[in-house]
Scaffold this motif. Structure first.
Motif, mmCIF file in Angstrom:
data_model
loop_
_atom_site.group_PDB
_atom_site.id
_atom_site.type_symbol
_atom_site.label_atom_id
_atom_site.label_comp_id
_atom_site.label_asym_id
_atom_site.label_seq_id
_atom_site.Cartn_x
_atom_site.Cartn_y
_atom_site.Cartn_z
ATOM 1 N N LEU A 31 0.865 -1.188 0.000
ATOM 2 C CA LEU A 31 0.000 0.000 0.000
ATOM 3 C C LEU A 31 0.898 1.234 0.000
ATOM 4 C CD1 LEU A 31 -2.755 1.503 0.382
ATOM 5 C CD2 LEU A 31 -2.422 1.222 2.852
ATOM 6 N N VAL A 32 0.708 2.085 -1.001
ATOM 7 C CA VAL A 32 1.546 3.285 -1.154
ATOM 8 C C VAL A 32 0.681 4.531 -1.025
ATOM 9 C CG1 VAL A 32 3.063 4.572 -2.729
ATOM 10 C CG2 VAL A 32 3.173 2.063 -2.660
ATOM 11 N N ARG A 33 1.145 5.469 -0.203
ATOM 12 C CA ARG A 33 0.518 6.794 -0.144
ATOM 13 C C ARG A 33 1.152 7.608 -1.267
ATOM 14 N NH1 ARG A 33 1.098 10.695 5.095
ATOM 15 N NH2 ARG A 33 -0.044 12.476 4.255
ATOM 16 N N VAL A 34 0.361 7.986 -2.243
ATOM 17 C CA VAL A 34 0.897 8.626 -3.453
ATOM 18 C C VAL A 34 1.221 10.093 -3.159
ATOM 19 C CG1 VAL A 34 0.439 9.218 -5.863
ATOM 20 C CG2 VAL A 34 -0.439 7.060 -4.913
ATOM 21 N N ALA A 35 2.416 10.504 -3.544
ATOM 22 C CA ALA A 35 2.822 11.906 -3.391
ATOM 23 C C ALA A 35 2.548 12.685 -4.667
ATOM 24 C CB ALA A 35 4.312 11.970 -3.056
ATOM 25 N N ALA A 36 2.917 12.105 -5.801
ATOM 26 C CA ALA A 36 2.787 12.798 -7.088
ATOM 27 C C ALA A 36 2.733 11.769 -8.203
ATOM 28 C CB ALA A 36 3.964 13.749 -7.310
ATOM 29 N N ALA A 37 2.167 12.180 -9.341
ATOM 30 C CA ALA A 37 2.055 11.275 -10.494
ATOM 31 C C ALA A 37 2.230 12.067 -11.777
ATOM 32 C CB ALA A 37 0.698 10.567 -10.484
ATOM 33 N N GLU A 63 2.491 6.313 -13.686
ATOM 34 C CA GLU A 63 3.810 6.889 -13.431
ATOM 35 C C GLU A 63 3.670 7.718 -12.156
ATOM 36 O OE1 GLU A 63 6.286 8.990 -16.708
ATOM 37 O OE2 GLU A 63 5.351 10.638 -15.625
ATOM 38 N N GLY A 64 4.345 7.307 -11.088
ATOM 39 C CA GLY A 64 4.177 8.044 -9.840
ATOM 40 C C GLY A 64 5.176 7.631 -8.782
ATOM 41 N N ALA A 65 5.097 8.315 -7.647
ATOM 42 C CA ALA A 65 5.988 8.007 -6.522
ATOM 43 C C ALA A 65 5.270 8.344 -5.228
ATOM 44 C CB ALA A 65 7.282 8.813 -6.641
ATOM 45 N N VAL A 84 9.267 5.279 -2.526
ATOM 46 C CA VAL A 84 9.264 4.364 -3.675
ATOM 47 C C VAL A 84 8.819 5.083 -4.947
ATOM 48 C CG1 VAL A 84 8.879 2.222 -2.380
ATOM 49 C CG2 VAL A 84 6.902 3.573 -3.106
ATOM 50 N N ALA A 85 9.400 4.644 -6.060
ATOM 51 C CA ALA A 85 8.877 4.993 -7.381
ATOM 52 C C ALA A 85 8.062 3.792 -7.843
ATOM 53 C CB ALA A 85 10.013 5.280 -8.356
ATOM 54 N N LEU A 86 6.999 4.063 -8.592
ATOM 55 C CA LEU A 86 6.133 2.973 -9.049
ATOM 56 C C LEU A 86 6.598 2.467 -10.408
ATOM 57 C CD1 LEU A 86 2.750 4.556 -7.935
ATOM 58 C CD2 LEU A 86 4.125 2.836 -6.740
ATOM 59 N N CYS A 87 6.552 1.144 -10.549
ATOM 60 C CA CYS A 87 6.994 0.466 -11.770
ATOM 61 C C CYS A 87 5.807 -0.327 -12.290
ATOM 62 C CB CYS A 87 8.157 -0.468 -11.401
ATOM 63 S SG CYS A 87 8.651 -1.615 -12.692
#
Ligand SMILES: [Zn+2]
Ligand SMILES: [Zn+2]
Length: 377
Positions: A31-37, A63-65, A84-87
């Motif tokens: 589970l990732v809390r998204v900062a930006a995309a 595309e996000g982190a 984390v960066a998302l892949c």
């Protein structure tokens, strides 16, 4: 949990941010809390229904982190609090493609990606009325939280601002890999880049890192050509000029370029890339064409040992390359901020898609959480 997410209900209708239910991560999920995309042209293809039927309803974004909020069972490579960066290709590491060294083509990812599900074939996303939502390109990061497969969350250094790291997972990996892994550009190679949006600019930047010269950037939009110059283009060519882009490229080289990168996804620009390469040269198609579109080249020219090759997601090991690219960004060798032409909140997603439809600007970054992203938005 209740989250806010950009939902594609049906192509042709605006993508709107709405309340969505997100389940806890299961085994081998994060589970990732998204900062930006970042908003990519592939998102336009998705929103417009050009990736083929059945890709909706879905939460969009690939595309996000962000920051790890929680991990499911058996996840050991990241912990809560990690950046984390998302892949978007969380390779299984065991299928024949993965074993052969092509994790970007992982067949397990391809199988579930076709249905918009996570690696176990199910979704963690649904509308409040219970309707199952797809995880757009396995990532679904146009949202304040997302659950991704373990391999989709790649740890990166905390020193890199997350609004910049958000660009790594598609545009940077794709552009850098097309140059380094597919063309294997060497110092002195002549390169043309057709299309200078978010990915095209990364191709230009990677060609500069490889020592290519000249680097000829082609686009119809003057502001994108200026951005290409700042990323390393030695020459820029207005694609609408009456002299014709191919003639101009040929006049700048001995007999055409060694490598032409098509970063648009249209038959006309694929043909232009083909016409721009010398005998023995290679045209690399990076752009994503709509489903069903065909491209053609004069077949007799295969006798000139010209090659037309495809690439997907950098044609390497994206999860392994992401941290290395993050390090390049920290040293200043890779300027992530320079590719960002617009910044929006999550609610600005449809405006960002419209800009891409009109061919305006390079990358829009959606600042989902300003404090986490390190950008006021
Ligand atoms: Zn993309
Ligand atoms: Zn695999």
């Amino acid at each position: 949990m209740r989250i806010r997410a950009a939902v594609l209900r049906h192509p042709g209708t605006p993508v709107e941010v709405e309340d969505v239910e997100l389940d806890r991560p299961k085994t081998n999920e994060v589970l990732v809390r998204v900062a930006a995309a970042g908003v990519c042209h592939s998102d336009v293809r998705h929103a417009d229904g050009d990736l083929g039927p059945g890709k909706w309803p879905a939460v969009m974004g690939h595309e996000g982190a962000g920051v790890v909020e929680a991990v499911g069972a058996e996840v050991t490579h990241v912990s809560p609090g990690d950046h984390v960066a998302l892949c978007f290709v969380p390779a299984c590491r065991t299928c024949r493609y993965c074993r052969a060294g092509n994790p970007n083509l992982c067949e397990v990812v391809a199988k579930h990606g076709a249905t918009g599900m996570l690696m176990d074939g199910t979704s963690r996303l649904r509308l409040p009325d219970g309707t199952t939502l797809q995880h757009g390109l396995r990532t679904a990061c146009f949202a304040d939280y997302t659950v991704v497969a373990a391999g989709g969350a790649v740890r990166i250094p905390e020193a890199l601002p997350l609004w910049q790291a958000a660009l790594l997972g598609c545009g940077v990996v794709t552009g850098a890999g097309a140059v380094a892994n597919v063309a294997k550009v060497r110092a002195g190679d002549a390169v043309a880049v057709l299309g200078c949006g978010g990915v095209g600019l990364q191709v230009v930047a990677a060609a500069r890192r490889a020592g290519a010269t000249p680097i000829i950037a082609v686009d119809r939009v003057p502001e994108k050509l200026e951005l290409a110059r700042t990323h390393g283009a030695t020459h820029v060519v207005d694609a609408t000029s009456p002299e014709g882009a191919v003639e101009t490229i040929r006049s700048l080289t001995v007999d055409g370029v060694d490598f032409a990168f098509e970063v648009v996804g249209r038959p006309e620009t694929i043909r232009l890339a083909w016409d721009a390469i010398r005998c023995g040269g290679t045209a690399v198609v990076v752009g994503l064409a709509p489903d069903g579109v065909e491209a053609s080249v004069p077949a007799i020219e295969f006798l000139s040992e010209k090659s037309l090759v495809g690439t997907y997601y950098g044609s390497g090991d994206p999860a392994a390359e992401l941290p290395a690219l993050a390090e390049l960004a920290l040293t200043g060798t890779l300027d992530l901020a320079a590719v960002v032409s617009h910044v929006e909140t999550l609610d600005g997603v449809e405006a960002a898609l419209d800009r891409l439809r009109r061919g305006e600007g390079a990358r829009t970054v959606l600042i989902v959480d300003p404090a986490l992203a390190g950008h006021a938005g």
